[in-house]
Design an enzyme around this catalytic site. Structure first.
Site, PDB file in Angstrom:
ATOM      1  CD  GLU A   1      11.460  62.681  27.896  1.00 46.83           C
ATOM      2  OE1 GLU A   1      11.259  62.851  29.107  1.00 46.83           O
ATOM      3  OE2 GLU A   1      11.811  61.589  27.407  1.00 46.83           O
TER       4      GLU A   1
ATOM      5  NE  ARG B   1       9.813  70.767  39.086  1.00 40.84           N
ATOM      6  CZ  ARG B   1      10.672  69.877  38.590  1.00 40.84           C
ATOM      7  NH1 ARG B   1      11.497  69.260  39.401  1.00 40.84           N
ATOM      8  NH2 ARG B   1      10.671  69.589  37.317  1.00 40.84           N
TER       9      ARG B   1
ATOM     10  CE  LYS C   1       7.135  66.201  31.337  1.00 39.56           C
ATOM     11  NZ  LYS C   1       7.643  66.296  29.971  1.00 39.56           N
TER      12      LYS C   1
END
Length: 567
Positions: free
Chosen positions: A33, A266, A276
């Site tokens: 994104e 991750r 983020k």
RNA sequence: UGGGGUGUGGUGCAAUGGUAGCACACCGGCCUUUGGAGCCGAGAAUGGAGGUUCGAAUCCUCCCGCCCCAGCCA
């Protein structure tokens, strides 16, 4: 056949190819994104997806999952592309956007409405959550009782179609209506309790402009986007495992190509934050100088700091792919970096904290040049000339008036080697009124030209130095971890992770003295300043004022000994 | 008495019923015109309890820990 064992994802894909699934085709993608900069956690996903496509002679797409116009920005799109290329990923001409699929998504939504599988709901956000069912704590256990059906769940197809059309037409304010999938309000997986497919957002989209005032949720857009692109293996992180049944449901209802989703853990690193949201906070509140601040673990920050794509690739390779959530020690990344830079960084001598040295028995105006090896790990890199004269600078920390036993470097009466130049002995210490050492007097052995001991005598230390009259000045930015704790999020109840910011994460050194060959260094060039570490020319550097970033120190035995002594 | 995951040295990853191995980190030594690099060596692990088996990290049962899910974020 293969010596190294495959990770579980490659194992699955190898098996799929063998079975002829998807006609033996492999097609992956990286679906970020664009709501922030790419960080090193993303790098693992990029490299995994791209690497797999390459290894299986398949294809790799870049797709921006831009379904939330309120958070996304073209700047981030550009940054992702730049950073991915730098990392070595190549999506050729396959750059896609979920926004380009909005029309198809809309049609599919209508299809579900007609099939009685979706409805327009007037419940507010809070009400939806309430109807979905609250988790209840019974002892240590968390129970999620069944939810309740929305009162709007049984609207007719005609009414739903009409309402949905009017939602799109902009008749309703933000939040007043949603389109929901009609699945099962008692499902044990909360994602299946009539999830929202569309929400009303009167916000223009950075790519689609003002065409839409309803936007698909990520869950409604993601799986179908993969399907449209004929992705075979949708590789994503663990937190989407719970969503897989929903993606499967959508795909099955629509009867379209069904990629296989595989989840992995991750990448996490000590001393970093990968969220983020938090990265954005650091930037917006000015705790760092921007997304590409060399202390940030964004790709842009690491690049500016002097990290190389090869080091990041090596880290990703070494940490593997699993489903166990783990935290990799930052030291491993530094190891990978040093391995890489050691082989390719040209050496230079630079004095960061200068202390003046006069070679008493050296002729006043004489200058001679010594040959210095550019890279002992790569002799093909050649040699360069380094000027030497009567007045030099050495590193202040390389001299001690009353050295402890373990200190090998210069001290009164002691002889050391000046790298590539000669052997020199300290004869006198000059202090100012406050007692601060301002200069050293040394004598050199004329028979030791080049640093060779004529009689084979040993000295315990070799120091780097710079000729005072030939030195060029520079600014050096010395970095440490941005956070003082391995886990930056480890804070007392109610406190912010900002409390863990390291006040010494950036120390700017002015008046550093560099050997003259460095005058032509260009932005992005890597060097090893001998005995100090790897350094990289900052983009802010100009020919008039050189600026270097310390990428990483060398391994430092002496620092370790000092640390041990302090205990 | 919800659902989904996951537990191997300090850390990360292997071992897919047959000698628990590799790397980083740590410690010791060698070498060295970078206290760098390199080389050699040491210590250190299968969450727990049962069971199956000649043999279990691996298979079975139970227990325990940790992570994710209650956005109209992704």
């Amino acid at each position: 056949m293969s010596e190294a064992s495959l990770d579980f994802i490659r194992e699955i894909i190898t098996e799929d190819v063998k079975k002829g699934k998807n006609g033996g085709r492999v097609h992956t993608r990286f679906p970020p994104e664009p709501n922030g900069y790419m960080h090193i956690g993303h790098a693992k996903s990029v490299l995994l997806n791209y690497g797999i496509a390459k290894e299986f002679n398949g294809k790799f797409n870049l797709r921006f999952d831009d379904t939330n116009p309120e958070k996304e920005d073209q700047e981030y799109v550009d940054a992702f592309k730049r950073d991915m290329h730098w990392l070595g990923a190549d999506w050729e001409d396959r750059e896609f956007y979920a926004a380009d699929y909005f029309d198809r998504l809309y049609d599919w939504a209508e299809q579900l409405i007609r099939a009685g599988k979706a409805y327009v709901c007037d419940l507010s956000s809070e009400e939806i959550s309430e109807y979905r069912g609250k988790a209840v704590k019974v002892g240590d256990k968390i129970i999620t009782p069944p939810g309740k059906d929305s009162p709007y769940r049984n609207r007719s197809v005609e009414e739903n179609l009409d309402l949905f059309l009017r939602m799109r037409a902009g008749e309703f304010p933000n939040g007043s209506k949603t389109l929901r999938a009609k699945i099962d309000m008692a499902h044990p997986n909360l994602n299946m309790r009539d999830p929202v497919m569309y929400r009303i957002l009167h916000t223009p989209h950075q790519r689609a402009g003002d065409k839409w005032c309803i936007y698909p949720t990520y869950d409604w857009a993601h799986g179908q986007s993969d399907s449209i692109e004929e992705i075979t293996h949708s590789i994503c992180t663990l937190e989407f495992e719970n969503h897989r049944p929903l993606y499967d449901w959508y795909l099955d209802q629509l009867g379209i190509h069904h990629p296989q989703q595989i989840e992995f853990a991750r990448l996490r690193l000590t001393y970093t934050v990968m969220s983020k949201r938090l990265l954005l906070q650091l930037v917006q509140e000015g705790h760092v100088r921007g997304w590409d601040d060399p202390r940030m673990h964004t790709i842009a920050g690491l690049r500016r700091r002097g990290y190389t794509p090869e080091a990041i690739q090596e880290l990703v390779k070494r940490t593997g792919v699993t489903k166990t959530e783990s935290i990799v020690e930052f030291e491993l990344l530094e190891y990978c970096l040093r391995q890489d830079l050691n082989k390719r960084a040209q050496r230079a001598m630079a004095v960061l904290d200068p202390l003046k040295v006069t070679i008493a028995n050296y002729p006043d105006n004489q200058v001679e040049e010594f040959d210095a090896v550019n890279n002992p790990e790569d002799l093909s890199a050649g040699t360069r000339k380094v000027p030497f004269s009567k007045m030099l600078y050495i590193e202040r920390e390389d001299f001690m008036e009353n050295p402890p036993k373990d200190f090998f470097r210069l001290a009164p009466g002691r002889e050391v080697r000046l790298r590539y130049a000669c052997l020199a002995r300290c004869t006198n210490v000059v202090k100012d009124a406050s007692g601060k050492i301002v200069e050293l007097h040394c004598t050199f052995d004329p028979a030791s030209r080049g640093g060779e001991a004529p009689d084979g005598r040993k000295v315990k230390a070799t120091l780097h130095w710079v000729s005072a009259k030939h030195a060029i000045d520079a600014e050096v930015r010395r970095y440490e971890h941005l956070f003082t704790k391995e886990d930056p999020l480890d804070v007392e109840e109610g406190k912010s992770f900002l409390e863990n910011i390291n006040p010494n994460s950036l120390i700017v050194l002015q008046g550093c003295k560099l050997e003259p060959s460095l005058a032509s260094a260009k932005s992005g060039d890597h060097f090893q300043f001998e005995r100090k570490g790897y350094f990289c020319v900052d983009p802010e550097s100009t020919s008039g004022k050189l600026v270097f970033n310390r990428t990483v120190t060398l391994r430092d035995e002496w620092a370790k000994i000092q640390k041990g002594q302090k205990k």
